[in-house]
Design a protein around this motif. Structure first.
Motif, short mmCIF file in Angstrom:
data_model
loop_
_atom_site.label_atom_id
_atom_site.label_comp_id
_atom_site.label_asym_id
_atom_site.label_seq_id
_atom_site.Cartn_x
_atom_site.Cartn_y
_atom_site.Cartn_z
N ASN A 47 -45.50 -4.85 20.17
CA ASN A 47 -46.95 -4.93 20.10
C ASN A 47 -47.45 -4.88 18.66
O ASN A 47 -48.64 -5.07 18.41
CB ASN A 47 -47.60 -3.81 20.92
N VAL A 48 -46.55 -4.68 17.70
CA VAL A 48 -46.92 -4.69 16.29
C VAL A 48 -46.78 -6.09 15.71
O VAL A 48 -47.68 -6.61 15.05
CB VAL A 48 -46.07 -3.69 15.48
N THR A 49 -45.64 -6.73 15.96
CA THR A 49 -45.33 -8.01 15.32
C THR A 49 -45.32 -9.19 16.26
O THR A 49 -45.28 -10.33 15.81
CB THR A 49 -43.94 -7.93 14.64
N GLY A 50 -45.33 -8.95 17.57
CA GLY A 50 -45.25 -10.05 18.53
C GLY A 50 -43.87 -10.62 18.71
O GLY A 50 -43.69 -11.60 19.44
N GLU A 51 -42.86 -10.02 18.10
CA GLU A 51 -41.51 -10.55 18.20
C GLU A 51 -40.90 -10.25 19.58
O GLU A 51 -41.09 -9.18 20.14
CB GLU A 51 -40.63 -9.97 17.09
N VAL A 52 -40.19 -11.24 20.13
CA VAL A 52 -39.61 -11.15 21.46
C VAL A 52 -38.23 -10.52 21.38
O VAL A 52 -37.37 -10.97 20.62
CB VAL A 52 -39.53 -12.55 22.10
N TRP A 53 -38.01 -9.49 22.18
CA TRP A 53 -36.73 -8.80 22.21
C TRP A 53 -35.75 -9.53 23.14
O TRP A 53 -36.17 -10.17 24.10
CB TRP A 53 -36.91 -7.36 22.70
N PRO A 54 -34.44 -9.40 22.88
CA PRO A 54 -33.43 -10.04 23.74
C PRO A 54 -33.20 -9.24 25.02
O PRO A 54 -32.16 -8.58 25.20
CB PRO A 54 -32.19 -10.07 22.84
N VAL A 55 -34.16 -9.29 25.92
CA VAL A 55 -34.16 -8.42 27.09
C VAL A 55 -32.93 -8.64 27.96
O VAL A 55 -32.25 -7.69 28.38
CB VAL A 55 -35.45 -8.61 27.89
N ALA A 56 -32.63 -9.89 28.28
CA ALA A 56 -31.51 -10.18 29.19
C ALA A 56 -30.20 -9.68 28.61
O ALA A 56 -29.37 -9.09 29.32
CB ALA A 56 -31.44 -11.68 29.47
N GLU A 57 -30.01 -9.90 27.32
CA GLU A 57 -28.75 -9.48 26.68
C GLU A 57 -28.64 -7.95 26.62
O GLU A 57 -27.56 -7.39 26.84
CB GLU A 57 -28.65 -10.08 25.27
N LEU A 58 -29.75 -7.28 26.32
CA LEU A 58 -29.73 -5.82 26.28
C LEU A 58 -29.50 -5.24 27.67
O LEU A 58 -28.77 -4.25 27.82
CB LEU A 58 -31.05 -5.30 25.70
N ALA A 59 -30.11 -5.85 28.69
CA ALA A 59 -29.90 -5.37 30.05
C ALA A 59 -28.44 -5.55 30.46
O ALA A 59 -27.87 -4.69 31.16
CB ALA A 59 -30.82 -6.11 31.00
N ALA A 60 -27.84 -6.66 30.06
CA ALA A 60 -26.42 -6.89 30.38
C ALA A 60 -25.54 -5.84 29.71
O ALA A 60 -24.58 -5.34 30.30
CB ALA A 60 -26.01 -8.30 29.95
N ALA A 61 -25.87 -5.50 28.46
CA ALA A 61 -25.10 -4.46 27.76
C ALA A 61 -25.24 -3.13 28.48
O ALA A 61 -24.26 -2.37 28.61
CB ALA A 61 -25.59 -4.35 26.32
N ALA A 62 -26.44 -2.82 28.94
CA ALA A 62 -26.65 -1.56 29.66
C ALA A 62 -25.83 -1.54 30.95
O ALA A 62 -25.18 -0.52 31.27
CB ALA A 62 -28.13 -1.38 29.97
N ARG A 63 -25.81 -2.64 31.67
CA ARG A 63 -25.06 -2.68 32.93
C ARG A 63 -23.56 -2.49 32.70
O ARG A 63 -22.87 -1.88 33.51
CB ARG A 63 -25.31 -4.00 33.66
N ARG A 64 -23.05 -3.02 31.61
CA ARG A 64 -21.61 -2.86 31.32
C ARG A 64 -21.24 -1.39 31.20
O ARG A 64 -20.09 -1.00 31.44
CB ARG A 64 -21.24 -3.60 30.03
N HIS A 65 -22.20 -0.57 30.80
CA HIS A 65 -21.95 0.87 30.65
C HIS A 65 -22.49 1.66 31.84
O HIS A 65 -22.55 2.90 31.77
CB HIS A 65 -22.58 1.37 29.35
N GLY A 66 -22.87 0.98 32.90
CA GLY A 66 -23.37 1.68 34.08
C GLY A 66 -24.75 2.28 33.91
O GLY A 66 -25.12 3.21 34.65
N ALA A 67 -25.53 1.77 32.96
CA ALA A 67 -26.86 2.32 32.71
C ALA A 67 -27.93 1.49 33.42
O ALA A 67 -27.78 0.28 33.59
CB ALA A 67 -27.14 2.34 31.21
N ARG A 68 -28.98 2.14 33.81
CA ARG A 68 -30.15 1.45 34.35
C ARG A 68 -31.11 1.12 33.21
O ARG A 68 -31.03 1.69 32.13
CB ARG A 68 -30.84 2.31 35.41
N THR A 69 -32.06 0.22 33.52
CA THR A 69 -33.01 -0.21 32.49
C THR A 69 -34.43 -0.21 33.04
O THR A 69 -34.67 -0.50 34.22
CB THR A 69 -32.68 -1.64 32.01
N VAL A 70 -35.37 0.12 32.17
CA VAL A 70 -36.78 -0.04 32.47
C VAL A 70 -37.39 -0.85 31.34
O VAL A 70 -37.12 -0.61 30.16
CB VAL A 70 -37.51 1.32 32.63
#
Length: 455
Positions: A173-196
């Motif tokens: 919300n500061v710069t408008g830059e888009v985060w790599p959501v899909a890639e970060l969520a995939a990394a979280a799943r590899r470690h058994g983590a949930r995401t919000v």
């Protein structure tokens, strides 16, 4: 047959309420208001306002009324869950719990997180994504999208066994830059983590694809997507929410209330009613659902093309003004939507915003944007000292090329010659001296009458 490029050429965004608003200037006369503060609260879509006005004669209490109006409102309220679920791109069985806004939705999930859960956040996130958690581990602002993946992977590798939750942001919300959501969520799943996912800034600009990205929950606000009537939502898995005590205890959350040995005995409803105690905001929920339908129906490709052209025009124009420095986490190569923040050498951001409003009829935002760690770091990196305040211009469906050009011209004029009138600071805010305009918000008609009655 028209080509896609020809269709986009003649595409017009849905109209917003206030598109023809005229505001008084301290230099005399009025100007068409240039609302470049969409990231804070987007204006209301005309179709949303129409839908709300159509509902109001039928307004009645949801769930607990036998009259026809109550039945109609209950149907509207419950049917809206499917609309919001589809808008979020969630699984067909995902829970949709209505809240006040993204902050409220994040706090609801934080309330339901099992004890001992390891929560990871990036320190560059909005306060709504940072503050609700009991004891979150903060990751530093990444130097690139790729660095974000490395930081998260390393942090999850060092987490203790047990529940893990990663808090993600869709768009800064500061710069408008888009985060790599899909890639970060995939990394979280590899470690058994949930995401919000904090989707507050993403939802108005790009389609949400929760199921495709593997996101467990998404939080969003109506007022960010052109439905400013006090409703938001938490969309996603129901298991943690079902095991948690109600977020609020009260009517609607309980399925049975009785007495056992002189004490209350309560059976709580299942999700979503479990966390929606009290009389629901059916007007806000209806507005939210209609906004979701309008955004989904107007064409995401067209929305993106419209906003990308405006953002490119805005940034290239600002970049050409001496002394203006655009803030960025990852540089110009990455994708951005909706917003850009800047500092001007030798000029307080709050003063600049006040001058733009009073002398030019342009609305922007100045400060740290409820993301103080990120803004402070970005301002410092730009070489402007430790204050951590900047000016943000944000665009959306209500923005036109004329709005962008006016902002560029106004900032250029202020940089060259300064304000046309004298301004003074009071408690950190700047005001013109004297200010010949009517008191804020009572310039015309019924607003003036209402303000007079309240005095």
């Amino acid at each position: 047959m028209q080509t896609s490029s020809e269709v986009r050429r003649y595409w017009l965004p849905p109209r917003v309420v206030g598109a023809d608003l005229e505001v008084p200037l301290i230099t005399g006369g009025t100007a068409a208001y240039a609302n470049l503060d969409h990231a804070a609260s987007a204006p209301c879509l005309e179709k949303v306002a129409l839908a709300v006005n159509e509902l109001l004669p039928w307004y009645a209490s949801v769930h607990r009324g036998a009259g026809l109006a109550s039945t109609v409102c209950t149907g509207i309220y419950e049917d809206s869950r499917d609309v919001v679920r589809r808008f979020a791109g969630a699984e067909t069985d995902a829970a949709v719990v209505y809240t006040r806004n993204t902050t409220d939705a994040m706090n609801l999930l934080a309330h339901a997180v099992p004890a001992g859960t390891a929560v990871l956040c990036f320190g560059s996130d909005h306060h709504a994504a940072l503050l609700p958690w009991r004891d979150a581990r903060l990751l530093p602002m990444p130097e690139s999208p790729e660095d974000a993946l490395v930081l998260l992977d390393d942090a999850l590798s060092g987490c203790p066994a047990g529940h893990r939750l990663v808090v993600l942001t869709g768009v800064s919300n500061v710069t408008g830059e888009v985060w790599p959501v899909a890639e970060l969520a995939a990394a979280a799943r590899r470690h058994g983590a949930r995401t919000v996912l904090d989707a507050a800034q993403l939802a108005a600009h790009l389609p949400l694809r929760m199921a495709e990205w593997g996101i467990d929950w998404a939080a969003l606000s109506g007022h960010k997507i052109y439905a400013p009537f006090g409703a938001g939502a938490l969309v996603g898995r129901g298991d943690w929410l079902q095991k948690a005590d109600p977020y609020l205890a009260g009517g609607g959350a309980a399925s049975l209330v009785g007495e056992v040995a002189g004490r209350l005995a309560v059976d709580w409803h299942n999700v979503p009613e479990r966390h929606e105690a009290g009389t629901p905001n059916v007007v806000g929920v209806h507005a939210l659902a209609v906004a979701c339908e309008v955004l989904s129906g107007c064409g995401w490709a067209e929305v993106a093309a419209h906003e990308e052209a405006l953002l490119k025009r805005l940034r290239s124009g600002l970049d050409a003004i001496p002394g203006v420095r655009l803030l960025s986490m990852w540089g110009p190569a990455g994708r951005s939507v909706g917003a850009t923040s800047l500092i001007v050498d030798g000029t307080d951001a709050a003063l600049l915003a006040a001058v733009l409003s009073a002398e030019h009829g342009i609305g922007v935002r100045a400060g740290a944007f409820c993301a103080r760690p990120a803004t402070r770091a970005l301002v410092r990196a730009a070489g402007a000292g430790p204050e951590g305040n900047a000016l943000r211009a944000s665009i959306g469906l209500g923005t036109t090329p004329a709005h962008v050009d006016r902002l560029i011209a106004a900032i250029g004029s202020i940089v060259r010659t300064g304000p046309q009138r004298k301004f003074e600071a009071v408690d950190g805010a700047w005001f013109p001296v004297p200010d010949p305009r009517p008191p804020i918000g009572i310039a015309h008609g019924r607003m003036a009458e209402r303000a007079a009655a309240l005095r």
